[in-house]
Motif scaffolding. Structure first.
Motif, mmCIF file in Angstrom:
data_model
loop_
_atom_site.group_PDB
_atom_site.id
_atom_site.type_symbol
_atom_site.label_atom_id
_atom_site.label_comp_id
_atom_site.label_asym_id
_atom_site.label_seq_id
_atom_site.Cartn_x
_atom_site.Cartn_y
_atom_site.Cartn_z
ATOM 1 N N ALA A 25 -0.088 12.057 -4.200
ATOM 2 C CA ALA A 25 1.342 12.235 -4.432
ATOM 3 C C ALA A 25 2.101 12.384 -3.117
ATOM 4 C CB ALA A 25 1.570 13.454 -5.325
ATOM 5 N N LEU A 26 1.549 13.186 -2.197
ATOM 6 C CA LEU A 26 2.235 13.412 -0.930
ATOM 7 C C LEU A 26 2.272 12.134 -0.090
ATOM 8 C CD1 LEU A 26 3.585 15.945 0.228
ATOM 9 C CD2 LEU A 26 1.516 16.364 1.551
ATOM 10 N N SER A 27 1.210 11.345 -0.135
ATOM 11 C CA SER A 27 1.187 10.068 0.586
ATOM 12 C C SER A 27 2.253 9.127 0.051
ATOM 13 C CB SER A 27 -0.190 9.415 0.456
ATOM 14 O OG SER A 27 -1.185 10.172 1.094
ATOM 15 N N THR A 28 2.380 9.067 -1.263
ATOM 16 C CA THR A 28 3.401 8.218 -1.872
ATOM 17 C C THR A 28 4.788 8.640 -1.423
ATOM 18 O OG1 THR A 28 1.972 7.928 -3.812
ATOM 19 C CG2 THR A 28 4.299 7.355 -4.055
ATOM 20 N N LEU A 29 5.037 9.944 -1.437
ATOM 21 C CA LEU A 29 6.343 10.449 -1.016
ATOM 22 C C LEU A 29 6.595 10.160 0.462
ATOM 23 C CD1 LEU A 29 8.922 11.997 -1.625
ATOM 24 C CD2 LEU A 29 7.663 14.123 -1.226
ATOM 25 N N ALA A 30 5.576 10.354 1.292
ATOM 26 C CA ALA A 30 5.738 10.099 2.732
ATOM 27 C C ALA A 30 6.068 8.628 2.991
ATOM 28 C CB ALA A 30 4.471 10.497 3.481
ATOM 29 N N LEU A 31 5.441 7.730 2.262
ATOM 30 C CA LEU A 31 5.737 6.307 2.436
ATOM 31 C C LEU A 31 7.146 5.975 1.943
ATOM 32 C CD1 LEU A 31 2.287 4.776 1.411
ATOM 33 C CD2 LEU A 31 3.328 4.729 3.698
ATOM 34 N N LEU A 32 7.556 6.578 0.838
ATOM 35 C CA LEU A 32 8.911 6.339 0.343
ATOM 36 C C LEU A 32 9.960 6.851 1.332
ATOM 37 C CD1 LEU A 32 8.521 7.239 -3.452
ATOM 38 C CD2 LEU A 32 8.653 4.955 -2.420
ATOM 39 N N ARG A 33 9.616 7.892 2.082
ATOM 40 C CA ARG A 33 10.540 8.446 3.079
ATOM 41 C C ARG A 33 10.474 7.694 4.398
ATOM 42 N NH1 ARG A 33 14.783 11.410 2.088
ATOM 43 N NH2 ARG A 33 14.531 12.670 3.973
ATOM 44 N N ASN A 34 9.519 6.783 4.526
ATOM 45 C CA ASN A 34 9.372 5.969 5.741
ATOM 46 C C ASN A 34 9.366 4.500 5.337
ATOM 47 O OD1 ASN A 34 8.525 7.815 8.296
ATOM 48 N ND2 ASN A 34 7.743 8.725 6.405
ATOM 49 N N PRO A 35 10.514 3.955 4.957
ATOM 50 C CA PRO A 35 10.560 2.604 4.392
ATOM 51 C C PRO A 35 10.020 1.521 5.311
ATOM 52 C CG PRO A 35 12.777 3.444 4.862
ATOM 53 C CD PRO A 35 11.844 4.597 4.967
ATOM 54 N N ALA A 36 10.142 1.693 6.619
ATOM 55 C CA ALA A 36 9.601 0.672 7.527
ATOM 56 C C ALA A 36 8.079 0.634 7.435
ATOM 57 C CB ALA A 36 10.045 0.960 8.962
ATOM 58 N N GLN A 37 7.457 1.792 7.322
ATOM 59 C CA GLN A 37 5.995 1.848 7.189
ATOM 60 C C GLN A 37 5.559 1.318 5.825
ATOM 61 O OE1 GLN A 37 4.065 2.781 9.888
ATOM 62 N NE2 GLN A 37 6.091 2.715 10.848
ATOM 63 N N LEU A 38 6.328 1.638 4.800
ATOM 64 C CA LEU A 38 6.032 1.123 3.466
ATOM 65 C C LEU A 38 6.137 -0.402 3.440
ATOM 66 C CD1 LEU A 38 5.484 1.643 0.454
ATOM 67 C CD2 LEU A 38 7.955 1.956 0.146
ATOM 68 N N ALA A 39 7.178 -0.934 4.072
ATOM 69 C CA ALA A 39 7.360 -2.392 4.115
ATOM 70 C C ALA A 39 6.206 -3.060 4.862
ATOM 71 C CB ALA A 39 8.697 -2.733 4.782
ATOM 72 N N ARG A 40 5.724 -2.386 5.907
ATOM 73 C CA ARG A 40 4.606 -2.963 6.658
ATOM 74 C C ARG A 40 3.343 -3.047 5.803
ATOM 75 N NH1 ARG A 40 2.223 -0.933 12.544
ATOM 76 N NH2 ARG A 40 0.804 -2.713 12.828
ATOM 77 N N LEU A 41 3.109 -2.026 4.968
ATOM 78 C CA LEU A 41 1.939 -2.077 4.089
ATOM 79 C C LEU A 41 2.093 -3.147 3.020
ATOM 80 C CD1 LEU A 41 0.904 1.658 3.518
ATOM 81 C CD2 LEU A 41 -0.181 -0.057 4.972
ATOM 82 N N HIS A 42 3.303 -3.321 2.510
ATOM 83 C CA HIS A 42 3.538 -4.407 1.552
ATOM 84 C C HIS A 42 3.242 -5.760 2.202
ATOM 85 C CE1 HIS A 42 5.032 -2.558 -2.082
ATOM 86 N NE2 HIS A 42 5.909 -1.817 -1.416
ATOM 87 N N ALA A 43 3.627 -5.902 3.461
ATOM 88 C CA ALA A 43 3.436 -7.176 4.161
ATOM 89 C C ALA A 43 1.999 -7.373 4.625
ATOM 90 C CB ALA A 43 4.387 -7.244 5.355
ATOM 91 N N GLU A 44 1.316 -6.272 4.924
ATOM 92 C CA GLU A 44 -0.055 -6.350 5.457
ATOM 93 C C GLU A 44 -0.985 -5.412 4.679
ATOM 94 O OE1 GLU A 44 -0.275 -6.490 9.929
ATOM 95 O OE2 GLU A 44 1.772 -5.724 9.717
ATOM 96 N N PRO A 45 -1.378 -5.767 3.469
ATOM 97 C CA PRO A 45 -2.253 -4.905 2.669
ATOM 98 C C PRO A 45 -3.585 -4.597 3.349
ATOM 99 C CG PRO A 45 -1.321 -6.666 1.324
ATOM 100 C CD PRO A 45 -0.996 -6.989 2.749
ATOM 101 N N SER A 46 -3.976 -5.414 4.317
ATOM 102 C CA SER A 46 -5.236 -5.160 5.027
ATOM 103 C C SER A 46 -5.199 -3.861 5.827
ATOM 104 C CB SER A 46 -5.557 -6.334 5.967
ATOM 105 O OG SER A 46 -4.536 -6.469 6.951
#
Length: 412
Positions: A260-281
């Motif tokens: 849950a905390l990881s999900t929230l941290a990614l939602l609060r860091n949209p650039a990092q979230l976008a990078r994971l969407h672009a690079e699932p590896s």
């Protein structure tokens, strides 16, 4: 100088150190609840080995730097035995939890090693990796139910908590139908507000439950961990209960809160979230970074010195307690430059989120698999995931020994 101060000066502790003790447990930063407590961050920068005041007015040492934390946790001169005089407890309830029915994480070798070896095979990387298809199936089933005909839910209640609970119940051979019973007892055991009486009752409830389960497995064996421990014939039901209780609590509380905390941290860091969407590896490495950045064991791992040890220019005397703050160690700029920022591309493998030394978390291979699957599945299946309440209204677990959020309303 008073008599008490003179005695402390002779021992090299107390006011004569010139250190102002930091009160622990300390709440995380109000501005960014992902960060360590402000006093702990300040200690890391200015006085990495300092003093702390505990709930009962006693003091212990607070060790904040990465190098020093690893030194303490890897040194047999620092004991994990809660029964030793001087062992630091964060609350009165925590003292009851650690001493009334201690598990092997509150024991030293050789007894700690003897009991831990009985479980090592169950958490080897190869065996845990073989569980990936089953964990993935469980994750998908949970998301199917969570999203069916709806566009919002509490991620904690409907995904983050059930996933590791299902997995640890499967491993132990514990009926998942009983999950509300043991989750409620787990909450009491880990709450910083629980009284010794509440902790004792919750301990007794879980102990009796697992003793009955051990007896059932003796008559009707299966391939779960509890059944195999019983079949070894080396442990009585009380010892089986103790080991099962540790795995049951640790197996769902830690991963649930990290998810849950990881999900929230990614939602609060949209650039990092976008990078994971672009690079699932990047997911595997991102999980290590999230473990480092969030560090849910946030109030410190306790130890007590068995002989005089010099650390960070301070002499820790035999019989003095030590708290190793993992979250500050994981923000140490000497090891993780720019460590106050989340960077999913960072090489975070030297983090100490799972501890260090012989007591390092036994279940970390399982936690990694669960977190990798949880994060990847959420990102893949819910690309529009977003927080459904103001960030300021998220109920963080400042009141618990394992950090996280009590609930996480999300929409997609």
């Amino acid at each position: 100088m008073t008599t008490a101060e003179r005695t402390e000066a002779e021992r090299g502790t107390g006011p004569a150190d010139g250190l102002t003790p930091l009160a622990v447990p300390a709440a995380r930063a109000a501005g960014c609840p992902f960060d360590p407590a402000p006093g702990v961050e300040r200690a890391l920068r200015e006085e990495p080995v300092t003093r702390a005041t505990l709930w009962d007015g006693s003091t212990c040492w607070l060790v904040t730097r990465h190098e020093d934390v690893r030194a303490v946790l890897g040194d047999p001169r620092f004991s994990a035995e809660a029964a030793r005089p001087g062992f630091p407890f964060l609350t009165a309830g925590g003292r009851e939890l650690a001493t009334s029915k201690p598990t092997f994480i509150r024991q030293d070798d050789p007894e700690h090693a003897r009991l831990r070896r009985m479980l090592t095979a169950d958490f080897m990387v190869k065996k845990v990796e073989a569980m990936r298809p089953e964990v993935q199936r469980l994750a998908d089933d949970l998301l199917d139910r969570m999203t069916a005909g709806r566009d919002s839910a509490d991620l904690v209640a409907e995904f983050a908590l059930p996933l590791p609970s299902l997995v640890i119940c499967l491993l132990l051979g514990v009926p998942y139908d009983d999950h509300e019973f043991f989750q409620e007892r787990s909450r009491l055991l880990l709450s910083l507000r629980s009284t010794p009486e509440e902790v004792r009752t919750a301990q007794d409830d879980l102990h009796d439950y697992l003793c009955r389960l051990a007896e059932t497995k003796r008559r009707e064996p299966d391939d779960g961990i509890v059944s195999r421990l019983v079949a070894r014939g080396e442990l009585d039901d009380g010892e089986v209960s103790s080991m099962g209780r540790l795995l049951l609590i640790a197996g769902h509380e830690t991963t649930a809160n990290m998810t849950a905390l990881s999900t929230l941290a990614l939602l609060r860091n949209p650039a990092q979230l976008a990078r994971l969407h672009a690079e699932p590896s990047l997911i595997k490495g991102a999980v290590e970074e999230l473990l480092r950045y969030l560090t849910i064991v946030h109030n410190g791992l306790p130890r007590v010195a068995t002989e005089d040890v010099t650390l960070g220019g301070r002499t820790i005397r035999a019989g003095e307690g030590v708290l190793c703050t993992l979250n500050s160690a994981n923000r140490d700029e000497d090891v993780f430059p720019g460590g106050d920022a989340l960077d999913v591309g960072r090489d975070a493998r030297r983090h100490v989120a799972f501890g260090f030394g012989v007591h390092q978390c036994l279940g970390q291979p399982l936690a990694r698999v669960e977190l990798q699957i949880a994060v990847e599945t959420l990102l893949r299946r819910l690309p529009g995931l977003r927080l459904d309440i103001p960030f300021e209204d998220v109920p963080f677990r400042h009141d618990m020994g394992i950090y996280g959020v009590h609930a996480l309303p999300v929409a997609w």
